[in-house]
Design a protein around this motif. Structure first.
Motif, PDB file in Angstrom:
ATOM      1  N   MET A  14      -2.584  -0.681  -1.109  1.00  0.00           N
ATOM      2  CA  MET A  14      -2.237  -0.886  -2.524  1.00  0.00           C
ATOM      3  C   MET A  14      -1.018  -0.068  -2.923  1.00  0.00           C
ATOM      4  N   ALA A  15      -0.189   0.291  -1.959  1.00  0.00           N
ATOM      5  CA  ALA A  15       0.911   1.225  -2.205  1.00  0.00           C
ATOM      6  C   ALA A  15       1.849   0.753  -3.309  1.00  0.00           C
ATOM      7  N   GLU A  16       2.251  -0.499  -3.275  1.00  0.00           N
ATOM      8  CA  GLU A  16       3.202  -0.994  -4.272  1.00  0.00           C
ATOM      9  C   GLU A  16       2.622  -0.915  -5.677  1.00  0.00           C
ATOM     10  N   ARG A  17       1.336  -1.292  -5.816  1.00  0.00           N
ATOM     11  CA  ARG A  17       0.700  -1.239  -7.130  1.00  0.00           C
ATOM     12  C   ARG A  17       0.506   0.197  -7.598  1.00  0.00           C
ATOM     13  N   LEU A  18       0.194   1.103  -6.667  1.00  0.00           N
ATOM     14  CA  LEU A  18       0.033   2.502  -7.041  1.00  0.00           C
ATOM     15  C   LEU A  18       1.345   3.103  -7.532  1.00  0.00           C
ATOM     16  N   VAL A  19       2.436   2.765  -6.860  1.00  0.00           N
ATOM     17  CA  VAL A  19       3.744   3.282  -7.274  1.00  0.00           C
ATOM     18  C   VAL A  19       4.083   2.805  -8.675  1.00  0.00           C
ATOM     19  N   ILE A  20       3.801   1.539  -8.956  1.00  0.00           N
ATOM     20  CA  ILE A  20       4.077   1.000 -10.290  1.00  0.00           C
ATOM     21  C   ILE A  20       3.153   1.628 -11.329  1.00  0.00           C
ATOM     22  N   LEU A  21       1.868   1.781 -10.966  1.00  0.00           N
ATOM     23  CA  LEU A  21       0.875   2.304 -11.912  1.00  0.00           C
ATOM     24  C   LEU A  21       1.117   3.773 -12.249  1.00  0.00           C
ATOM     25  N   LEU A  22       1.326   4.585 -11.236  1.00  0.00           N
ATOM     26  CA  LEU A  22       1.469   6.027 -11.442  1.00  0.00           C
ATOM     27  C   LEU A  22       2.877   6.408 -11.864  1.00  0.00           C
ATOM     28  N   GLY A  23       3.865   5.822 -11.212  1.00  0.00           N
ATOM     29  CA  GLY A  23       5.232   6.246 -11.465  1.00  0.00           C
ATOM     30  C   GLY A  23       5.466   7.650 -10.920  1.00  0.00           C
ATOM     31  N   LEU A  24       6.646   8.172 -11.117  1.00  0.00           N
ATOM     32  CA  LEU A  24       6.966   9.511 -10.627  1.00  0.00           C
ATOM     33  C   LEU A  24       6.155  10.585 -11.338  1.00  0.00           C
ATOM     34  N   THR A  25       5.949  10.420 -12.644  1.00  0.00           N
ATOM     35  CA  THR A  25       5.207  11.418 -13.416  1.00  0.00           C
ATOM     36  C   THR A  25       3.750  11.480 -12.986  1.00  0.00           C
ATOM     37  N   GLY A  26       3.116  10.330 -12.832  1.00  0.00           N
ATOM     38  CA  GLY A  26       1.719  10.299 -12.436  1.00  0.00           C
ATOM     39  C   GLY A  26       1.497  10.888 -11.060  1.00  0.00           C
ATOM     40  N   ALA A  27       2.372  10.545 -10.104  1.00  0.00           N
ATOM     41  CA  ALA A  27       2.257  11.100  -8.759  1.00  0.00           C
ATOM     42  C   ALA A  27       2.465  12.610  -8.773  1.00  0.00           C
ATOM     43  N   ASP A  28       3.366  13.080  -9.644  1.00  0.00           N
ATOM     44  CA  ASP A  28       3.631  14.515  -9.741  1.00  0.00           C
ATOM     45  C   ASP A  28       2.418  15.259 -10.299  1.00  0.00           C
ATOM     46  N   VAL A  29       1.733  14.666 -11.277  1.00  0.00           N
ATOM     47  CA  VAL A  29       0.531  15.287 -11.856  1.00  0.00           C
ATOM     48  C   VAL A  29      -0.569  15.387 -10.806  1.00  0.00           C
ATOM     49  N   VAL A  30      -0.791  14.306 -10.055  1.00  0.00           N
ATOM     50  CA  VAL A  30      -1.805  14.320  -8.995  1.00  0.00           C
ATOM     51  C   VAL A  30      -1.481  15.389  -7.961  1.00  0.00           C
ATOM     52  N   ARG A  31      -0.209  15.506  -7.607  1.00  0.00           N
ATOM     53  CA  ARG A  31       0.214  16.489  -6.607  1.00  0.00           C
ATOM     54  C   ARG A  31      -0.041  17.912  -7.091  1.00  0.00           C
ATOM     55  N   ARG A  32       0.268  18.196  -8.351  1.00  0.00           N
ATOM     56  CA  ARG A  32       0.088  19.550  -8.881  1.00  0.00           C
ATOM     57  C   ARG A  32      -1.391  19.919  -8.981  1.00  0.00           C
ATOM     58  N   ILE A  33      -2.226  19.003  -9.435  1.00  0.00           N
ATOM     59  CA  ILE A  33      -3.665  19.279  -9.524  1.00  0.00           C
ATOM     60  C   ILE A  33      -4.237  19.525  -8.129  1.00  0.00           C
ATOM     61  N   SER A  34      -3.801  18.713  -7.169  1.00  0.00           N
ATOM     62  CA  SER A  34      -4.250  18.903  -5.783  1.00  0.00           C
ATOM     63  C   SER A  34      -3.853  20.277  -5.265  1.00  0.00           C
ATOM     64  N   GLY A  35      -2.650  20.729  -5.618  1.00  0.00           N
ATOM     65  CA  GLY A  35      -2.181  22.033  -5.179  1.00  0.00           C
ATOM     66  C   GLY A  35      -3.038  23.164  -5.703  1.00  0.00           C
ATOM     67  N   VAL A  36      -3.442  23.068  -6.963  1.00  0.00           N
ATOM     68  CA  VAL A  36      -4.286  24.109  -7.560  1.00  0.00           C
ATOM     69  C   VAL A  36      -5.643  24.170  -6.859  1.00  0.00           C
ATOM     70  N   LEU A  37      -6.251  22.996  -6.627  1.00  0.00           N
ATOM     71  CA  LEU A  37      -7.547  22.967  -5.944  1.00  0.00           C
ATOM     72  C   LEU A  37      -7.430  23.520  -4.521  1.00  0.00           C
ATOM     73  N   LEU A  38      -6.373  23.134  -3.825  1.00  0.00           N
ATOM     74  CA  LEU A  38      -6.200  23.591  -2.458  1.00  0.00           C
ATOM     75  C   LEU A  38      -5.958  25.097  -2.399  1.00  0.00           C
ATOM     76  N   ALA A  39      -5.264  25.652  -3.376  1.00  0.00           N
ATOM     77  CA  ALA A  39      -5.005  27.094  -3.400  1.00  0.00           C
ATOM     78  C   ALA A  39      -6.318  27.875  -3.452  1.00  0.00           C
ATOM     79  N   GLY A  40      -7.250  27.425  -4.282  1.00  0.00           N
ATOM     80  CA  GLY A  40      -8.546  28.097  -4.368  1.00  0.00           C
ATOM     81  C   GLY A  40      -9.335  28.012  -3.069  1.00  0.00           C
ATOM     82  N   LEU A  41      -9.353  26.827  -2.453  1.00  0.00           N
ATOM     83  CA  LEU A  41     -10.073  26.660  -1.192  1.00  0.00           C
ATOM     84  C   LEU A  41      -9.428  27.474  -0.073  1.00  0.00           C
ATOM     85  N   ALA A  42      -8.096  27.501  -0.040  1.00  0.00           N
ATOM     86  CA  ALA A  42      -7.390  28.268   0.993  1.00  0.00           C
ATOM     87  C   ALA A  42      -7.670  29.759   0.857  1.00  0.00           C
ATOM     88  N   THR A  43      -7.663  30.254  -0.380  1.00  0.00           N
ATOM     89  CA  THR A  43      -7.937  31.671  -0.607  1.00  0.00           C
ATOM     90  C   THR A  43      -9.345  32.034  -0.173  1.00  0.00           C
TER      91      THR A  43
END
Length: 209
Positions: free
Chosen positions: A166-195
């Motif tokens: 569903m890559a094409e639809r996800l790119v249209i749905l999320l856009g650059l801003t949506g993908a960036d938000v998902v990436r940042r939230i993932s980073g915060v969760l991963l930081a806690g697990l890594a620590t």
């Protein structure tokens, strides 16, 4: 139905390190103009190859560490630091350890099969995901937890395959801003697990006792 906390944390860590959304965005870019049937074949082949690599690391990782005389506490600290670096990259919108560089992207755009490189590795089964598989298996106790980790690997790979389809639809749905938000939230969760992995490694180190 009660789900053990270790299984939930395994799912979150694998989901973040494999990164189905990030994989789908790169997949859409690399396969632009490719026939739909060929994209489907690339998605399933790359997912299968990445799954085999992750399975080998999950099952044989501890044995390999033993051959190299690397203790699990030491690898927990090292793996936690590696995952924390990936978390920083995700949080501050960097490419991340499991992404591909511009040079690798240029190579991937040349004619040829991209299922192994860069899709399976380093995009899906990147350094972060491989380290996570070894770390998660290293903390399991009993076959139930082992089965849970392996099941979470399979679930995350299935989500990655679905995201690529569903890559094409996800790119249209999320856009650059949506993908960036998902990436940042993932980073915060991963930081806690890594620590937490670093803390676990230091807590079980022989020189601290």
């Amino acid at each position: 139905m009660h789900v053990p906390p270790s299984v939930l944390s395994s799912f979150v860590m694998l989901l973040v390190t494999i990164g189905p959304i990030e994989t789908a965005v790169v997949f859409a870019s690399l396969t632009a103009g490719v026939h739909r049937g060929e994209r489907a074949r690339l998605a399933i082949r790359s997912t299968a190859i990445a799954g085999l690599v992750l399975l080998l690391f999950a099952i044989g990782g501890n044995f390999t560490l033993g051959l190299l005389h690397i203790s699990m506490p030491a690898f927990r600290v090292a793996g936690g630091i590696l995952l924390f670096l990936q978390a920083l990259s995700l949080t501050f919108s960097g490419p991340g350890l499991s992404s591909i560089s511009e040079g690798e992207r240029h190579d991937a755009e040349r004619p040829g099969d991209i299922a192994v490189f860069p899709l399976a590795f380093p995009l899906i089964a990147g350094p972060g995901a491989l380290s996570a598989a070894v770390l998660l298996m290293g903390r399991t106790e009993g076959w139930i937890e082992v089965t849970g980790v392996l099941a979470m690997i399979a679930v995350c790979l299935a989500l990655t395959y679905a995201a690529m389809r569903m890559a094409e639809r996800l790119v249209i749905l999320l856009g650059l801003t949506g993908a960036d938000v998902v990436r940042r939230i993932s980073g915060v969760l991963l930081a806690g697990l890594a620590t937490q992995f670093v803390f676990d490694g230091l807590g079980s180190a022989a020189f601290i006792r």
